[in-house]
Design an enzyme around this catalytic site. Structure first.
Site, PDB file in Angstrom:
ATOM      1  N   ASP A 357       0.829  -1.201   0.000  1.00  0.00           N
ATOM      2  CA  ASP A 357       0.000   0.000   0.000  1.00  0.00           C
ATOM      3  C   ASP A 357       0.866   1.254   0.000  1.00  0.00           C
ATOM      4  OD1 ASP A 357      -1.848  -2.031   0.319  1.00  0.00           O
ATOM      5  OD2 ASP A 357      -1.695  -1.899   2.485  1.00  0.00           O
ATOM      6  N   THR A 358       1.479   1.486  -1.136  1.00  0.00           N
ATOM      7  CA  THR A 358       2.496   2.523  -1.293  1.00  0.00           C
ATOM      8  C   THR A 358       2.464   2.970  -2.744  1.00  0.00           C
ATOM      9  OG1 THR A 358       3.898   1.528   0.429  1.00  0.00           O
ATOM     10  CG2 THR A 358       5.014   2.928  -1.161  1.00  0.00           C
ATOM     11  N   VAL A 359       2.975   4.165  -3.023  1.00  0.00           N
ATOM     12  CA  VAL A 359       3.142   4.591  -4.415  1.00  0.00           C
ATOM     13  C   VAL A 359       4.621   4.889  -4.667  1.00  0.00           C
ATOM     14  CG1 VAL A 359       0.813   5.474  -4.722  1.00  0.00           C
ATOM     15  CG2 VAL A 359       2.581   7.007  -3.841  1.00  0.00           C
TER      16      VAL A 359
END
Length: 564
Positions: A357-359
């Site tokens: 859950d990261t960009v």
């Protein structure tokens, strides 16, 4: 509507001459490209993309999280970076948590308020523009694209909608509700539904006008402290106002003519370097891409690298062993040809939470600069706590702390946790008076998938001659420690041959295969921009003197690369 999220399409790499942006959302890539065309450089554009992704993927990123960046200066060849990770509240000591009834065996829920650390992303955005930016655009101008997206609204993309729904469901399963700023009439936005976030637009406007004080002092800071206090947390306005980014010099290792650069601890970037140092002992190209031999060696190497990282890495301000000693300690036993299961299982077992859950995004510009940038809330929506009228949720990065006394990553007041975030740069291994020659900006998100993803996409290009898009498209391996069963699990994407799977099982690996559809998110989402086609073994580089940028964007996300 097909909800299986099949991967049947083919993408060509993006090729361009002047500047390029690759991110997990097309609207965000477009915002970054617009900044380049208005005179900004790679650092300006990266921050514009960071803010735009905070609008379009609030389940994975936002001002309530942390960020890291690495910047390559096209004029000097210097590589510097910013550690934008926040610290725990000063009052949040091990004794405080033990007094709340928590132990290493019974830690708090990952969504608990005690896992909120000071958000480092807004300071990182400001400092990136100040230290590395062109200074041709004001900070307001850098953020204006994101402000417009938040005010006018945008249609939610398919993978983002899936992550949004999963995040809200996880919070509700834990007995928590997401704040109304991030829902539509208390419902999760659907794919194609237009979502607006006027509260986040206002926060970004204030940040653009006033800089860091707009976030770490005044209205926003008080709203953060209020929502944390309401849920039993101990963060204060002083914890926020005292936050500062750290300017860092990345650490690196050479591998067959290239140099991979990663952030130093408290980032886990060192794990990727350890992994490469192990793998250089094996004839990977001869083993064959995603063959049983190749995957078996990769799995055993990942076990070693992750175990060492989790044993030794933490906030360097709280670790007495110097980084150079850590490097020697970790490298010294990993040169042997034989990798043993017993060594991998020594020490502290990596039982930390998985997540993707990261960009991650990267930018190159016409001046030869490159910015490799990563931003995250840790788990989707972090704690799910939304400060009043601010438009973002607060991260749960503190879930990475250990509650084991004397562990390098043991929780303490004012301490940064072991951090999974790790943007990367790649240069040629040139020595002497030559400045490092930029080859690529790259990254793959996904918690403990990140070092594994960095190495796999790099090897796809360097050992197997894939272009950046092919390197991201190829099926991946994710090695994960299951604390409940005390076993290492080898997750394999659909596309790995059945014969390979059966052979790995015969060798004693516990394999999960095939991983399909939206479950592929566990293998991370990456972006790559290369300078030239150095990865192509059939091309004489002397015949390609023009600086051409090649880029790829992960099909496991909604995004794309754009160039001009």
């Amino acid at each position: 509507m097909d909800t299986d999220n099949t991967f049947s399409s083919r993408r060509s790499p993006v090729v361009c001459l002047h500047g390029c942006v690759a991110s997990s959302q097309p609207l965000a890539s477009n915002v970054g490209l617009d900044v380049l065309k208005r005179g900004g450089n790679a650092a300006d554009a990266a921050v514009a993309v960071a803010a735009a992704l905070a609008v379009t993927e609030p389940c994975n990123t936002g001002p309530g999280g942390d960020a890291f960046c690495l910047f390559y200066d096209g004029k000097t060849g210097e590589i510097r970076g910013i550690n934008g990770s926040g610290r725990s509240p000063r009052a949040q000591t091990l004794e405080f948590l033990e007094g709340c009834g928590y132990t290493a065996e019974a830690p708090p829920s990952p969504f608990d308020v005690v896992n909120v650390t000071v958000p480092g992303a807004p300071a990182c955005w400001c400092d990136t523009v100040q230290l590395f930016g062109s200074h041709k655009l004001s900070f307001q101008e850098v953020l204006c694209g994101a402000v417009e997206l938040a005010e006018v609204g945008f249609p939610v993309a398919e993978v983002a909608a899936q992550h949004w729904a999963n995040g809200v469901a996880a919070l509700r399963d834990a007995g928590k509700e997401l704040g109304g700023d991030l829902l539509i009439d208390n419902r999760v936005p659907k794919c194609g539904q237009v979502f607006r976030n006027p509260a986040l637009a206002q926060t970004l406007k204030e940040l653009g006008e006033l800089g860091k004080p707009a976030f770490y002092q005044g209205r926003v800071a008080q709203a953060i402290v209020d929502v944390i206090s309401q849920h039993g947390g101990v963060m204060t306005v002083d914890d926020l106002s005292s936050h500062e980014s750290e300017v860092i010099t990345p650490t690196s290792t050479d591998y067959k003519g290239v140099c991979l650069w990663e952030p130093p601890p408290n980032s886990q970037g060192l794990a990727a370097l350890l992994l490469l140092n192990i793998l250089e002992n094996f004839p990977l190209k001869a083993l064959g891409h995603n063959s049983s031999d190749y995957i078996h060696v990769l799995v055993e190497a990942v076990r070693l690298a992750l175990t060492d990282a989790l044993c030794y890495l933490g906030d360097p301000d709280h670790v007495t062993v110097p980084l150079e000693t850590l490097l020697d300690k970790c490298y010294s036993h990993q040169r042997a040809q034989h990798i043993s299961m017993e060594r991998a299982m020594e020490g502290v077992k990596p039982g930390l939470l998985p997540g993707s859950d990261t960009v991650y995004f990267c930018v190159t510009d016409s001046q030869g600069n490159a910015c490799s940038f990563i931003n995250s809330l840790y788990m989707r929506f972090g704690t799910g706590l939304v400060p009043k009228d601010c438009g973002f949720s607060l991260q749960n990065r503190g879930a990475n702390f250990s509650l084991r006394r004397n562990h390098a990553n043991c929780v303490a007041g004012g301490k940064r946790p072991f951090h999974t975030l790790m943007p990367a740069l790649l240069t040629a291994s040139e020595t002497g008076s030559h400045r490092p020659r930029l080859l690529a900006a790259l990254g793959v998100v996904g918690a403990f998938m990140q070092p594994q993803g960095h190495v796999q996409v790099l090897l796809n290009m360097l050992e197997f001659g894939m272009n950046p898009q092919q390197a991201l498209d190829a099926p991946r391996v994710f090695v994960q420690y299951d604390q409940k069963t005390d076993e290492w699990v080898v997750n394999l994407e659909e596309g790995v041959d059945r014969e390979v799977v059966e052979e790995l099982k015969r060798r004693g690996q516990k394999v999960k295969w095939p991983i399909t559809g939206h479950n592929r998110s566990q293998f991370g989402r990456g972006q790559i921009i290369t300078v030239g086609d150095w990865w192509n073994p059939s091309v004489n580089q002397a015949d390609h003197p023009t600086r051409v940028l090649w880029a790829g964007s992960d099909p496991r996300a909604d995004g794309c690369a754009q160039g001009y």
